[in-house]
Design a protein around this motif. Structure first.
Motif, PDB file in Angstrom:
ATOM      1  N   VAL A   3     -33.539  27.714 -49.535  1.00 21.24           N
ATOM      2  CA  VAL A   3     -32.821  28.569 -50.481  1.00 21.24           C
ATOM      3  C   VAL A   3     -31.721  29.295 -49.709  1.00 21.24           C
ATOM      4  O   VAL A   3     -31.953  29.809 -48.613  1.00 21.24           O
ATOM      5  CB  VAL A   3     -33.769  29.592 -51.149  1.00 21.24           C
ATOM      6  N   CYS A   4     -30.519  29.308 -50.297  1.00 20.49           N
ATOM      7  CA  CYS A   4     -29.384  29.988 -49.681  1.00 20.49           C
ATOM      8  C   CYS A   4     -28.685  30.853 -50.728  1.00 20.49           C
ATOM      9  O   CYS A   4     -28.809  30.621 -51.929  1.00 20.49           O
ATOM     10  CB  CYS A   4     -28.361  28.978 -49.160  1.00 20.49           C
ATOM     11  N   ARG A   5     -27.916  31.812 -50.247  1.00 22.60           N
ATOM     12  CA  ARG A   5     -27.036  32.610 -51.111  1.00 22.60           C
ATOM     13  C   ARG A   5     -25.613  32.119 -50.871  1.00 22.60           C
ATOM     14  O   ARG A   5     -25.205  31.922 -49.723  1.00 22.60           O
ATOM     15  CB  ARG A   5     -27.146  34.086 -50.768  1.00 22.60           C
ATOM     16  N   VAL A   6     -24.877  31.919 -51.951  1.00 26.04           N
ATOM     17  CA  VAL A   6     -23.469  31.550 -51.821  1.00 26.04           C
ATOM     18  C   VAL A   6     -22.723  32.764 -51.300  1.00 26.04           C
ATOM     19  O   VAL A   6     -22.743  33.833 -51.915  1.00 26.04           O
ATOM     20  CB  VAL A   6     -22.877  31.082 -53.175  1.00 26.04           C
ATOM     21  N   ASP A   7     -22.099  32.609 -50.133  1.00 25.37           N
ATOM     22  CA  ASP A   7     -21.372  33.708 -49.508  1.00 25.37           C
ATOM     23  C   ASP A   7     -19.886  33.642 -49.847  1.00 25.37           C
ATOM     24  O   ASP A   7     -19.261  34.660 -50.108  1.00 25.37           O
ATOM     25  CB  ASP A   7     -21.585  33.669 -47.995  1.00 25.37           C
ATOM     26  N   LYS A   8     -19.323  32.432 -49.840  1.00 25.03           N
ATOM     27  CA  LYS A   8     -17.901  32.256 -50.160  1.00 25.03           C
ATOM     28  C   LYS A   8     -17.708  30.942 -50.897  1.00 25.03           C
ATOM     29  O   LYS A   8     -18.398  29.961 -50.626  1.00 25.03           O
ATOM     30  CB  LYS A   8     -17.050  32.207 -48.888  1.00 25.03           C
ATOM     31  N   VAL A   9     -16.761  30.945 -51.818  1.00 25.53           N
ATOM     32  CA  VAL A   9     -16.336  29.717 -52.482  1.00 25.53           C
ATOM     33  C   VAL A   9     -15.030  29.315 -51.822  1.00 25.53           C
ATOM     34  O   VAL A   9     -14.088  30.106 -51.762  1.00 25.53           O
ATOM     35  CB  VAL A   9     -16.147  29.942 -53.997  1.00 25.53           C
ATOM     36  N   LYS A  10     -14.981  28.078 -51.305  1.00 24.28           N
ATOM     37  CA  LYS A  10     -13.819  27.612 -50.547  1.00 24.28           C
ATOM     38  C   LYS A  10     -13.297  26.325 -51.182  1.00 24.28           C
ATOM     39  O   LYS A  10     -13.553  25.250 -50.683  1.00 24.28           O
ATOM     40  CB  LYS A  10     -14.211  27.382 -49.092  1.00 24.28           C
ATOM     41  N   GLY A  11     -12.623  26.467 -52.325  1.00 24.13           N
ATOM     42  CA  GLY A  11     -12.152  25.289 -53.050  1.00 24.13           C
ATOM     43  C   GLY A  11     -13.336  24.554 -53.637  1.00 24.13           C
ATOM     44  O   GLY A  11     -14.054  25.095 -54.468  1.00 24.13           O
ATOM     45  N   SER A  12     -13.581  23.327 -53.179  1.00 17.59           N
ATOM     46  CA  SER A  12     -14.697  22.539 -53.702  1.00 17.59           C
ATOM     47  C   SER A  12     -15.921  22.598 -52.786  1.00 17.59           C
ATOM     48  O   SER A  12     -16.891  21.876 -52.999  1.00 17.59           O
ATOM     49  CB  SER A  12     -14.263  21.085 -53.894  1.00 17.59           C
ATOM     50  N   THR A  13     -15.884  23.452 -51.766  1.00 21.21           N
ATOM     51  CA  THR A  13     -17.048  23.618 -50.893  1.00 21.21           C
ATOM     52  C   THR A  13     -17.492  25.082 -50.910  1.00 21.21           C
ATOM     53  O   THR A  13     -16.792  25.956 -51.409  1.00 21.21           O
ATOM     54  CB  THR A  13     -16.746  23.190 -49.433  1.00 21.21           C
ATOM     55  N   TYR A  14     -18.663  25.300 -50.337  1.00 22.89           N
ATOM     56  CA  TYR A  14     -19.273  26.633 -50.370  1.00 22.89           C
ATOM     57  C   TYR A  14     -19.793  27.012 -48.996  1.00 22.89           C
ATOM     58  O   TYR A  14     -20.368  26.188 -48.295  1.00 22.89           O
ATOM     59  CB  TYR A  14     -20.454  26.636 -51.349  1.00 22.89           C
ATOM     60  N   GLU A  15     -19.591  28.283 -48.624  1.00 22.11           N
ATOM     61  CA  GLU A  15     -20.200  28.817 -47.416  1.00 22.11           C
ATOM     62  C   GLU A  15     -21.516  29.457 -47.843  1.00 22.11           C
ATOM     63  O   GLU A  15     -21.532  30.287 -48.758  1.00 22.11           O
ATOM     64  CB  GLU A  15     -19.303  29.854 -46.753  1.00 22.11           C
ATOM     65  N   LEU A  16     -22.602  29.047 -47.202  1.00 18.34           N
ATOM     66  CA  LEU A  16     -23.935  29.462 -47.617  1.00 18.34           C
ATOM     67  C   LEU A  16     -24.648  30.264 -46.542  1.00 18.34           C
ATOM     68  O   LEU A  16     -24.543  29.963 -45.354  1.00 18.34           O
ATOM     69  CB  LEU A  16     -24.778  28.226 -47.942  1.00 18.34           C
ATOM     70  N   ASP A  17     -25.399  31.265 -46.979  1.00 15.17           N
ATOM     71  CA  ASP A  17     -26.202  32.093 -46.091  1.00 15.17           C
ATOM     72  C   ASP A  17     -27.670  31.783 -46.359  1.00 15.17           C
ATOM     73  O   ASP A  17     -28.204  32.154 -47.415  1.00 15.17           O
ATOM     74  CB  ASP A  17     -25.906  33.562 -46.369  1.00 15.17           C
ATOM     75  N   PRO A  18     -28.345  31.055 -45.446  1.00 12.19           N
ATOM     76  CA  PRO A  18     -29.758  30.737 -45.652  1.00 12.19           C
ATOM     77  C   PRO A  18     -30.606  32.003 -45.759  1.00 12.19           C
ATOM     78  O   PRO A  18     -30.388  32.980 -45.039  1.00 12.19           O
ATOM     79  CB  PRO A  18     -30.131  29.935 -44.405  1.00 12.19           C
ATOM     80  N   MET A  19     -31.592  31.984 -46.645  1.00 10.54           N
ATOM     81  CA  MET A  19     -32.440  33.143 -46.897  1.00 10.54           C
ATOM     82  C   MET A  19     -33.724  33.104 -46.071  1.00 10.54           C
ATOM     83  O   MET A  19     -34.721  33.710 -46.434  1.00 10.54           O
ATOM     84  CB  MET A  19     -32.771  33.228 -48.397  1.00 10.54           C
ATOM     85  N   PHE A  20     -33.694  32.411 -44.949  1.00  7.33           N
ATOM     86  CA  PHE A  20     -34.856  32.282 -44.077  1.00  7.33           C
ATOM     87  C   PHE A  20     -34.503  32.728 -42.662  1.00  7.33           C
ATOM     88  O   PHE A  20     -33.334  32.888 -42.333  1.00  7.33           O
ATOM     89  CB  PHE A  20     -35.344  30.828 -44.036  1.00  7.33           C
ATOM     90  N   VAL A  21     -35.523  32.902 -41.842  1.00  2.87           N
ATOM     91  CA  VAL A  21     -35.345  33.249 -40.428  1.00  2.87           C
ATOM     92  C   VAL A  21     -36.019  32.179 -39.573  1.00  2.87           C
ATOM     93  O   VAL A  21     -36.883  31.441 -40.051  1.00  2.87           O
ATOM     94  CB  VAL A  21     -35.921  34.646 -40.102  1.00  2.87           C
ATOM     95  N   ASP A  22     -35.634  32.115 -38.300  1.00  8.48           N
ATOM     96  CA  ASP A  22     -36.252  31.148 -37.392  1.00  8.48           C
ATOM     97  C   ASP A  22     -37.578  31.704 -36.871  1.00  8.48           C
ATOM     98  O   ASP A  22     -38.016  32.791 -37.279  1.00  8.48           O
ATOM     99  CB  ASP A  22     -35.293  30.744 -36.264  1.00  8.48           C
ATOM    100  N   GLU A  23     -38.209  30.978 -35.956  1.00  8.89           N
ATOM    101  CA  GLU A  23     -39.516  31.382 -35.438  1.00  8.89           C
ATOM    102  C   GLU A  23     -39.483  32.693 -34.652  1.00  8.89           C
ATOM    103  O   GLU A  23     -40.521  33.308 -34.404  1.00  8.89           O
ATOM    104  CB  GLU A  23     -40.124  30.262 -34.575  1.00  8.89           C
ATOM    105  N   ASN A  24     -38.272  33.150 -34.279  1.00 14.56           N
ATOM    106  CA  ASN A  24     -38.129  34.428 -33.565  1.00 14.56           C
ATOM    107  C   ASN A  24     -37.670  35.554 -34.476  1.00 14.56           C
ATOM    108  O   ASN A  24     -37.342  36.641 -34.009  1.00 14.56           O
ATOM    109  CB  ASN A  24     -37.146  34.268 -32.407  1.00 14.56           C
ATOM    110  N   GLY A  25     -37.604  35.294 -35.778  1.00 14.37           N
ATOM    111  CA  GLY A  25     -37.198  36.322 -36.734  1.00 14.37           C
ATOM    112  C   GLY A  25     -35.697  36.480 -36.892  1.00 14.37           C
ATOM    113  O   GLY A  25     -35.254  37.408 -37.566  1.00 14.37           O
TER     114      GLY A  25
END
Length: 85
Positions: A3-25
Motif C-alpha cells: 500500500v502506498c500514498r500518492v505523493d505527486k502526480v507527474k503527467g501519466s506517472t505517480y510518485e508513491l510513498d510506501p506505507m511500510f517500514v523495513d526491518e529496522n523501522g
C-alpha cells in the motif's frame, strides 16, 4: 503488493510513498515513477494498492518482447498501481 500514498502526480506517472517500514523501522524509499493499470487516475493523498513486477516491463508495454534495460528483479522502478485501497 504493498500500500502506498500518492505523493505527486507527474503527467501519466505517480510518485508513491510506501506505507511500510523495513526491518529496522525505516521508511521504505519513495517510488518515483509508477504507472497506473487501466484508465483510472489518482490524486495526491490517495491510498493505492501497488504491485511490483518481477521484471522491467518497459519493453512489454510497448508491445516488444524483452526484459527491458533494468535486470534487477522486483525493482521498485517497475511499480504498477492496481487500484485504490
Amino acid at each position: 503488493m504493498i500500500v502506498c500514498r500518492v505523493d505527486k502526480v507527474k503527467g501519466s506517472t505517480y510518485e508513491l510513498d510506501p506505507m511500510f517500514v523495513d526491518e529496522n523501522g525505516r521508511r521504505l524509499s519513495v517510488i518515483p515513477e509508477a504507472i497506473a493499470m487501466g484508465t483510472d487516475t489518482y490524486s495526491r493523498g490517495d491510498l493505492v494498492w501497488v504491485g511490483i513486477s518481477e521484471r522491467d516491463y518497459s519493453d512489454a508495454i510497448r508491445g516488444k518482447r524483452g526484459n527491458g534495460s533494468n535486470q534487477a528483479k522486483y525493482d521498485p522502478s517497475n511499480a504498477v498501481i492496481i487500484g485504490r485501497v
